[in-house]
Structure formats: structure tokens, C-alpha cells
Design an enzyme around this catalytic site. Structure first.
Site, mmCIF file in Angstrom:
data_model
loop_
_atom_site.group_PDB
_atom_site.id
_atom_site.type_symbol
_atom_site.label_atom_id
_atom_site.label_comp_id
_atom_site.label_asym_id
_atom_site.label_seq_id
_atom_site.Cartn_x
_atom_site.Cartn_y
_atom_site.Cartn_z
ATOM 1 N N TYR A 296 0.824 -1.202 0.000
ATOM 2 C CA TYR A 296 0.000 0.000 0.000
ATOM 3 C C TYR A 296 0.861 1.256 0.000
ATOM 4 O O TYR A 296 1.680 1.474 0.893
ATOM 5 C CB TYR A 296 -0.924 0.028 1.219
ATOM 6 C CG TYR A 296 -1.813 -1.195 1.380
ATOM 7 C CD1 TYR A 296 -2.158 -1.992 0.303
ATOM 8 C CD2 TYR A 296 -2.316 -1.544 2.633
ATOM 9 C CE1 TYR A 296 -2.965 -3.112 0.461
ATOM 10 C CE2 TYR A 296 -3.125 -2.657 2.806
ATOM 11 C CZ TYR A 296 -3.438 -3.442 1.713
ATOM 12 O OH TYR A 296 -4.231 -4.542 1.884
ATOM 13 N N GLY B 154 -14.249 -6.936 2.736
ATOM 14 C CA GLY B 154 -15.294 -6.734 1.725
ATOM 15 C C GLY B 154 -16.684 -7.085 2.185
ATOM 16 O O GLY B 154 -17.551 -7.390 1.366
ATOM 17 N N ALA C 113 -19.404 -5.209 0.475
ATOM 18 C CA ALA C 113 -19.418 -5.314 -0.993
ATOM 19 C C ALA C 113 -19.286 -3.944 -1.649
ATOM 20 O O ALA C 113 -20.104 -3.539 -2.479
ATOM 21 C CB ALA C 113 -20.688 -6.028 -1.470
ATOM 22 N N LYS C 114 -18.238 -3.227 -1.264
ATOM 23 C CA LYS C 114 -17.931 -1.902 -1.809
ATOM 24 C C LYS C 114 -19.056 -0.898 -1.576
ATOM 25 O O LYS C 114 -19.218 0.069 -2.324
ATOM 26 C CB LYS C 114 -17.609 -1.983 -3.312
ATOM 27 C CG LYS C 114 -16.370 -2.795 -3.623
ATOM 28 C CD LYS C 114 -16.059 -2.774 -5.106
ATOM 29 C CE LYS C 114 -14.764 -3.520 -5.408
ATOM 30 N NZ LYS C 114 -14.431 -3.539 -6.855
ATOM 31 N N GLY C 115 -19.856 -1.134 -0.537
ATOM 32 C CA GLY C 115 -20.962 -0.234 -0.222
ATOM 33 C C GLY C 115 -22.249 -0.563 -0.937
ATOM 34 O O GLY C 115 -23.298 0.048 -0.666
ATOM 35 N N LYS D 242 -24.785 2.333 -1.862
ATOM 36 C CA LYS D 242 -24.376 2.676 -3.227
ATOM 37 C C LYS D 242 -25.437 2.185 -4.220
ATOM 38 O O LYS D 242 -26.066 1.147 -4.002
ATOM 39 C CB LYS D 242 -23.027 2.018 -3.544
ATOM 40 C CG LYS D 242 -21.884 2.564 -2.695
ATOM 41 C CD LYS D 242 -20.918 3.349 -3.529
ATOM 42 C CE LYS D 242 -19.765 3.848 -2.664
ATOM 43 N NZ LYS D 242 -18.571 3.040 -2.824
#
Length: 298
Positions: A51, A198, A201-203, A208
Site C-alpha cells: 500500500y 469486503g 461489498a464496496k458499499g 451505493k
């Protein structure tokens, strides 16, 4: 905050963990966010040498230095940046791991790493050499425990058979139940802790707009999100329901959640205290969307 033992280790880990990848080098409030997380009971902080080309490790090490004995720091190895910084190459060799750990220790400003993880893995890797490196680092006291971060069942099975890994980090959520088929029960049987990433699930499960995800179409994603929201009530938020789904299997020790802002941290802290799902609620969620399976690396 709730805590669980990580596998067979002596690490008693908060069930909500801080995924540090989202913090940016030079972020002015990074110290404030990390310190508040610790003060609210989070004791497990996950980063990787990959990172920001090591700058994320440097940020975490600097921020947590004055409370090092009160927290667990996890980092990862295996992705080697090219000299020109253009990209990285996969390198799980023993020599590279033994070299890379020294740089991680310097950046983290510590003389030991609580959990050192292989940041991926392929069945073609020199697995025994990789294991030898981790075992040597344990004997030297430079790491306390080791694990892998992998979603590949064939790789996970080999490490279960051939090593003394403490944990496996893998993606798992209502929209990614692939670990259920071949991994979660196996890891539970061998007392190997699962670090879930996760879980939101990415929002897509909480806030989202629905879009395609993995092999799900947008309408399926929408149904999953609606199922999550249908169980959010009173003080139990949609985030709490998504977390509780991901932590329902007994193999799962903690949800490692990427946090970038104080608002996100506070929302996650509120969510982690939500009531666990009943079997009926869990089944309701599980039936809201078809399960998917790993197509490769089986």
C-alpha cells in the site's frame, strides 16, 4: 467491543478491525482516526507493504508507536515493487520474505509483527520455501504468527495441510459467498481464524446504487441490498446487518473494514454493536440472492 481468539493464537482480536489501506499518506486526521479507533476498543490494525509503496506501513507505525503494546499490527508481503516504481511483481520466495520483513519492521517502527501474511498465493508457488521463511521469522521473534490473504481454495488447502497458519484473510459478504463452498468449514475444523474483508461489498449492500458485481447483475445486487435493509430496524443499521451476515459463520474472527474518515469509523463502531442475526434472519438473507462459486483455482 467484542473480542475473539484468532485461530490457535494468543491474539484476542476485536471483532471489528481497522483496514488501514484507505488512509492516505499525509492525511491530516489519520492519527486522530487511528487513536479514536483504539480508544473505542479496536485492537487489530491491518496494512501491507504494497500500500502506497510502504507509506501506509509508515503512517500506521508512526501513529501507533506510543501504544504498540496495546494493539496488534498485521501486515503483508509477497508483492515486490520494481525499482522504477511502475508496478509490482509476485515474489513469494524465502529470500525475498526474509528481506522484506526488515523493511516492514523499520517502517512500522517495531521489532515484531503480530501477524505477517502472504499477500496472495498461487498453487505454482514454492509453498514449502514460503512456509520456511515464516517459520524462521517466528523462531527469530520477528513475527508472532503468520497467515495468508487468499481467495483460492486450492492454495488455502495446501497451507492448511503443510503449515501452521493462524489465519486466512478472504473476501466474504452476502454478495460473495464463495468461501462457504470449500473454505469456511475447512478452516473452522482446523481452528484457523478467518479475517473477512469486503463485508459491505464496496458499499453496494448499504448505500451505493446497484450495479453489476462479480457475476451478479444489477437487479440481483438490488435484491440483496433490499434484503439487508429489510432487517435494519431500531438501532440496527444496514451496515450492522451486513457485518453480522459476514460474521455469522463460526470460522470468522473479525471483519477487517477499510476506513478513511471519522464518520465512517463512527458508523462502523455503531454497527458492530448491533444484535447478531437469528437463524431465521440469516436464512432470509441467504435466500435473497443465488450463491456463486469459484470458477478457477478450485
Amino acid at each position: 467491543m467484542h473480542y475473539q481468539q484468532l485461530g490457535k493464537s494468543d491474539l484476542r482480536v476485536s471483532t471489528l478491525s481497522f483496514g488501514c489501506m484507505s488512509l492516505s499518506p499525509g492525511q491530516s486526521d489519520a492519527d486522530q482516526i487511528l487513536h479514536y479507533a483504539h480508544e473505542q476498543g479496536i485492537n487489530f490494525f491491518d496494512t501491507a507493504d504494497l500500500y502506497d509503496k510502504g507509506e501506509n506501513e509508515r503512517l500506521v507505525g508512526k501513529s501507533l508507536k506510543d501504544r504498540r503494546s496495546q494493539v496488534y499490527i498485521a501486515t503483508k508481503v509477497g508483492n515486490q515493487w520494481r525499482p522504477d516504481g511502475s508496478t509490482w511483481d509476485w515474489n513469494p520466495s524465502k529470500n525475498y520474505i526474509l528481506e522484506a520483513v526488515e523493511e516492514s519492521l523499520k517502517r512500522l517502527q517495531t521489532d515484531y509483527i503480530d501477524l505477517y501474511q502472504l499477500h496472495g498465493g498461487m498453487i505454482e508457488d514454492p509453498i514449502d520455501d514460503t512456509i520456511e521463511a515464516f517459520e524462521q521469522l517466528k523462531q527469530q521473534g520477528k513475527i508472532r504468527h503468520y497467515g495468508i490473504s487468499s481467495i483460492r481454495p486450492n492454495v488455502i488447502r495446501e497451507y492448511v495441510k503443510r503449515s501452521s497458519i493462524t489465519s486466512v484473510m478472504m473476501q466474504y459478504s452476502l454478495l460473495d459467498r464463495r468461501p462457504e463452498e470449500a473454505c469456511l468449514d475447512l478452516l473452522h475444523q482446523h481452528s484457523i481464524g478467518v479475517l473477512v474483508r469486503g463485508s459491505l461489498a464496496k458499499g453496494l449492500l448499504i448505500n451505493k446504487p446497484a450495479t453489476s458485481y462479480l457475476s451478479y447483475q444489477a437487479d440481483e445486487v438490488k435484491k440483496a441490498a433490499e434484503a439487508i435493509h429489510s432487517l435494519s430496524q431500531n438501532n440496527r443499521t444496514a451496515t450492522a446487518v451486513a457485518f453480522q451476515f459476514a460474521k455469522h459463520h463460526p470460522a470468522v474472527t473479525t471483519a477487517v473494514t477499510g476506513i478513511r474518515t471519522m464518520d465512517q469509523l463512527k458508523a462502523c463502531l455503531q454497527a458492530q454493536s448491533g444484535a447478531s442475526l437469528t437463524e431465521s434472519e440469516y436464512n432470509q438473507l441467504a435466500q435473497s440472492v443465488r450463491p456463486i462459486f469459484y470458477e478457477e483455482h478450485r
